[in-house]
Design a protein around this motif. Structure first.
Motif, PDB file in Angstrom:
ATOM      1  N   ARG A 263       0.826  -1.216   0.000  1.00 20.83           N
ATOM      2  CA  ARG A 263       0.000   0.000   0.000  1.00 20.83           C
ATOM      3  C   ARG A 263       0.859   1.264   0.000  1.00 20.83           C
ATOM      4  O   ARG A 263       0.575   2.227  -0.722  1.00 20.83           O
ATOM      5  N   VAL A 264       1.927   1.269   0.787  1.00 26.61           N
ATOM      6  CA  VAL A 264       2.731   2.469   0.953  1.00 26.61           C
ATOM      7  C   VAL A 264       3.746   2.645  -0.171  1.00 26.61           C
ATOM      8  O   VAL A 264       4.027   3.765  -0.605  1.00 26.61           O
ATOM      9  N   LEU A 265       4.291   1.546  -0.692  1.00 29.50           N
ATOM     10  CA  LEU A 265       5.416   1.625  -1.623  1.00 29.50           C
ATOM     11  C   LEU A 265       5.138   1.020  -2.995  1.00 29.50           C
ATOM     12  O   LEU A 265       5.994   1.073  -3.881  1.00 29.50           O
ATOM     13  N   GLY A 266       3.957   0.457  -3.165  1.00 26.20           N
ATOM     14  CA  GLY A 266       3.673  -0.297  -4.381  1.00 26.20           C
ATOM     15  C   GLY A 266       3.662   0.505  -5.654  1.00 26.20           C
ATOM     16  O   GLY A 266       3.783  -0.064  -6.749  1.00 26.20           O
ATOM     17  N   ASP A 267       3.521   1.839  -5.565  1.00 23.90           N
ATOM     18  CA  ASP A 267       3.447   2.653  -6.771  1.00 23.90           C
ATOM     19  C   ASP A 267       4.801   3.222  -7.196  1.00 23.90           C
ATOM     20  O   ASP A 267       4.881   4.015  -8.140  1.00 23.90           O
ATOM     21  N   LEU A 268       5.888   2.809  -6.529  1.00 25.63           N
ATOM     22  CA  LEU A 268       7.202   3.397  -6.816  1.00 25.63           C
ATOM     23  C   LEU A 268       7.970   2.667  -7.905  1.00 25.63           C
ATOM     24  O   LEU A 268       9.049   3.117  -8.299  1.00 25.63           O
ATOM     25  N   ASP A 269       7.455   1.533  -8.379  1.00 28.90           N
ATOM     26  CA  ASP A 269       8.138   0.762  -9.416  1.00 28.90           C
ATOM     27  C   ASP A 269       9.567   0.416  -8.989  1.00 28.90           C
ATOM     28  O   ASP A 269      10.549   0.721  -9.667  1.00 28.90           O
ATOM     29  N   VAL A 270       9.676  -0.216  -7.821  1.00 29.77           N
ATOM     30  CA  VAL A 270      10.967  -0.651  -7.299  1.00 29.77           C
ATOM     31  C   VAL A 270      10.878  -2.125  -6.912  1.00 29.77           C
ATOM     32  O   VAL A 270       9.796  -2.666  -6.696  1.00 29.77           O
ATOM     33  N   GLU A 271      12.040  -2.761  -6.833  1.00 28.49           N
ATOM     34  CA  GLU A 271      12.119  -4.100  -6.258  1.00 28.49           C
ATOM     35  C   GLU A 271      12.209  -3.950  -4.749  1.00 28.49           C
ATOM     36  O   GLU A 271      12.973  -3.121  -4.237  1.00 28.49           O
ATOM     37  N   ILE A 272      11.430  -4.732  -4.036  1.00 33.82           N
ATOM     38  CA  ILE A 272      11.408  -4.673  -2.574  1.00 33.82           C
ATOM     39  C   ILE A 272      12.301  -5.781  -2.014  1.00 33.82           C
ATOM     40  O   ILE A 272      12.194  -6.940  -2.406  1.00 33.82           O
ATOM     41  N   GLU A 273      13.175  -5.397  -1.104  1.00 32.48           N
ATOM     42  CA  GLU A 273      13.944  -6.365  -0.332  1.00 32.48           C
ATOM     43  C   GLU A 273      13.533  -6.244   1.129  1.00 32.48           C
ATOM     44  O   GLU A 273      13.360  -5.136   1.637  1.00 32.48           O
ATOM     45  N   ILE A 274      13.349  -7.374   1.792  1.00 37.43           N
ATOM     46  CA  ILE A 274      13.123  -7.365   3.238  1.00 37.43           C
ATOM     47  C   ILE A 274      14.088  -8.343   3.870  1.00 37.43           C
ATOM     48  O   ILE A 274      14.587  -9.263   3.213  1.00 37.43           O
ATOM     49  N   GLU A 275      14.356  -8.145   5.165  1.00 39.40           N
ATOM     50  CA  GLU A 275      15.384  -8.930   5.855  1.00 39.40           C
ATOM     51  C   GLU A 275      14.845  -9.531   7.154  1.00 39.40           C
ATOM     52  O   GLU A 275      15.360  -9.256   8.240  1.00 39.40           O
ATOM     53  N   PRO A 276      13.813 -10.356   7.094  1.00 38.96           N
ATOM     54  CA  PRO A 276      13.320 -10.980   8.322  1.00 38.96           C
ATOM     55  C   PRO A 276      14.288 -12.050   8.814  1.00 38.96           C
ATOM     56  O   PRO A 276      14.889 -12.780   8.025  1.00 38.96           O
ATOM     57  N   GLY A 277      14.450 -12.137  10.109  1.00 36.64           N
ATOM     58  CA  GLY A 277      15.263 -13.193  10.710  1.00 36.64           C
ATOM     59  C   GLY A 277      14.490 -13.874  11.809  1.00 36.64           C
ATOM     60  O   GLY A 277      14.089 -15.026  11.703  1.00 36.64           O
ATOM     61  N   ARG A 278      14.204 -13.112  12.871  1.00 36.89           N
ATOM     62  CA  ARG A 278      13.503 -13.658  14.026  1.00 36.89           C
ATOM     63  C   ARG A 278      12.171 -14.300  13.635  1.00 36.89           C
ATOM     64  O   ARG A 278      11.828 -15.385  14.110  1.00 36.89           O
ATOM     65  N   LEU A 279      11.394 -13.621  12.753  1.00 36.52           N
ATOM     66  CA  LEU A 279      10.068 -14.146  12.466  1.00 36.52           C
ATOM     67  C   LEU A 279      10.129 -15.446  11.678  1.00 36.52           C
ATOM     68  O   LEU A 279       9.252 -16.298  11.775  1.00 36.52           O
ATOM     69  N   ILE A 280      11.192 -15.632  10.901  1.00 36.44           N
ATOM     70  CA  ILE A 280      11.324 -16.886  10.154  1.00 36.44           C
ATOM     71  C   ILE A 280      11.747 -18.033  11.067  1.00 36.44           C
ATOM     72  O   ILE A 280      11.184 -19.126  11.017  1.00 36.44           O
ATOM     73  N   VAL A 281      12.727 -17.781  11.950  1.00 37.69           N
ATOM     74  CA  VAL A 281      13.326 -18.896  12.682  1.00 37.69           C
ATOM     75  C   VAL A 281      12.964 -18.922  14.160  1.00 37.69           C
ATOM     76  O   VAL A 281      13.109 -19.962  14.807  1.00 37.69           O
ATOM     77  N   GLY A 282      12.452 -17.810  14.710  1.00 37.46           N
ATOM     78  CA  GLY A 282      12.222 -17.752  16.155  1.00 37.46           C
ATOM     79  C   GLY A 282      11.295 -18.837  16.661  1.00 37.46           C
ATOM     80  O   GLY A 282      11.652 -19.631  17.548  1.00 37.46           O
TER      81      GLY A 282
END
Length: 421
Positions: A263-282
């Motif tokens: 919603r916030v960034l979808g109109d910028l025509d960019v590739e999104i990178e995210i860096e989750p750690g805790r939520l994946i393995v915790g």
């Protein structure tokens, strides 16, 4: 959700009884669920579709090779913060174009290592780092892809030791200086701007701080593009929290987070990178321990376990909560009794919980610390000459030891005696 459930009165990791693992490897130990790792990664990966994106697992949460290979096989990139983590990612088969190098103190040797081995981008955190990277890249005849980590001065409303987006924190470049830093990138040889980076902290339980930071990043993206810079990707960091205390309300779901990002960034025509750690393995991991003694004190009773602060330092370091449950399911309506749950290390700080209500337990019983997959084994030490404890990975009805417990002889033999002794 995780895959550690009671079945016929006993705690299981997927389709393996936790007590069976304890009998095979001894206590204490860590055990991880492949099914939980897979589910949590896919929540992010599918949640960001159809935007172009890359989910880069934050290796600092848990960097065991088996964990990395499991996630790499799902298409994960890796977020590394040291040369050692970079080498671990490469050893797990992750190609350089899926590795992002973060951290405030990258050395020239680490920069050279990543440029030689391949790198998706360096998340630059200061002007001196930028100039050092330029120097290294020029000396190698290379061009380093960079993003600038901006500090938006947004309060993540998390523990002070894991907040990273306030102006008093050591991380990133003040967002007000970003345009002049990108102008310097354009003028420097050996570096090329590919995007913009932000990360405001860890264990966030509210989406609003994320949204506040991302709105600022969106505006900065438009300004930088107007200045003539190519901003093709946005690295949004990680930090979404997990429910350590099951009786409390749960943090937002990854799907909620992903919808906010779109919603916030979808109109910028960019590739999104995210860096989750805790939520994946915790929540994909347990620490399993045995009760050594039940001790009656003056005004309080103690459960003394065979695990200690050197195995799981989060309670001592952050006053962190972990649910502690018996491996044998207590009877319905079992009377609860408050205990201080402690380890054997010779420090009062070696305390996991104070006056924690527990069902009846006795010496020899097994207990499990939930949500122990992140910042558990990876932060462990051999304090008090206590061996690093085994790590086990479960896959369906199979399990394997993915890091063995060293012997005392192996620990002692790592020391070197000077010739004069």
């Amino acid at each position: 959700m995780d895959h550690f459930l009671y079945r016929d009165g006993a705690l299981y990791a997927e389709d393996v009884a936790v007590a069976e693992i304890a009998a095979a490897v001894g206590t204490p130990f860590y055990v991880y669920s492949t099914a939980t790792l897979t589910r949590h990664f896919r929540l992010f990966d599918e949640g960001l579709a159809p935007l172009p994106h890359l989910v880069c697992y934050a290796m600092k949460a848990n960097s065991n090779q088996a964990i990395l290979k499991t996630l790499a096989a799902l298409g994960a990139g890796m977020d590394v913060v040291s040369g050692g983590e970079y080498q671990r990612a490469k050893a797990a088969g992750v190609p350089g174009e899926r590795i992002v190098f973060s951290g405030v103190g990258k050395t020239k040797d680490e920069m050279r290592m990543a440029l030689e081995g391949g790198i998706r981008q360096f998340n630059v955190e200061s002007e001196p780092e930028l100039r050092a990277l330029s120097e290294v890249a020029v000396s190698m005849g290379a061009v380093a892809p960079v993003t600038v980590r901006v500090n938006p001065d947004v309060d993540a409303k998390t523990h002070a030791k894991i907040a990273t987006g306030k102006k008093e924190n050591k991380f990133g470049i003040p967002i007000a200086r970003a345009r002049e830093v990108y102008a310097e990138i354009a003028a420097l040889p050996g570096v090329h701007a590919v995007g913009l980076d932000v990360h405001i902290g860890s264990q966030l339980t509210d989406l609003q701080p994320f949204e506040d930071a991302y709105i600022l990043v969106a505006e900065l993206t438009r300004q930088l593009r107007a200045d003539g810079h190519s901003i093709d990707r946005l690295d949004l960091g990680g930090g979404l929290g997990i429910p350590y205390e099951r009786s409390n309300s749960a943090p937002p779901l990854p799907t909620d987070y992903c919808e906010m990002v779109k919603r916030v960034l979808g109109d910028l025509d960019v590739e999104i990178e995210i860096e989750p750690g805790r939520l994946i393995v915790g929540n994909a991991g347990l620490l399993v321990s045995a009760v050594t003694y039940v001790k009656s004190g003056e005004g309080r009773d103690f459960l003394i376990l065979d695990s200690a602060m050197n195995d799981l330092i989060r309670p001592a370091m952050y006053d962190a909560w972990h649910d502690i449950v018996p491996v044998i399911e207590p009877a319905a309506g079992a009377a609860m009794h408050p205990f201080d749950v402690v380890g054997p290390v010779c420090e009062s700080g070696d305390t996991f919980a104070r006056q924690r209500p527990m069902p009846p337990v006795k010496a020899g019983d097994l207990v499990a610390f939930r949500s122990a997959g992140a910042y558990g084994a990876v932060m462990a030490s051999e304090y008090n000459t206590r061996p690093l404890i085994p790590e086990v990975l479960v896959h369906g009805d199979h399990f394997a030891v993915i890091r063995k417990r060293p012997t005392f002889d192996e620990m002692i033999e790592r020391d070197t005696i000077p010739e004069w002794l």
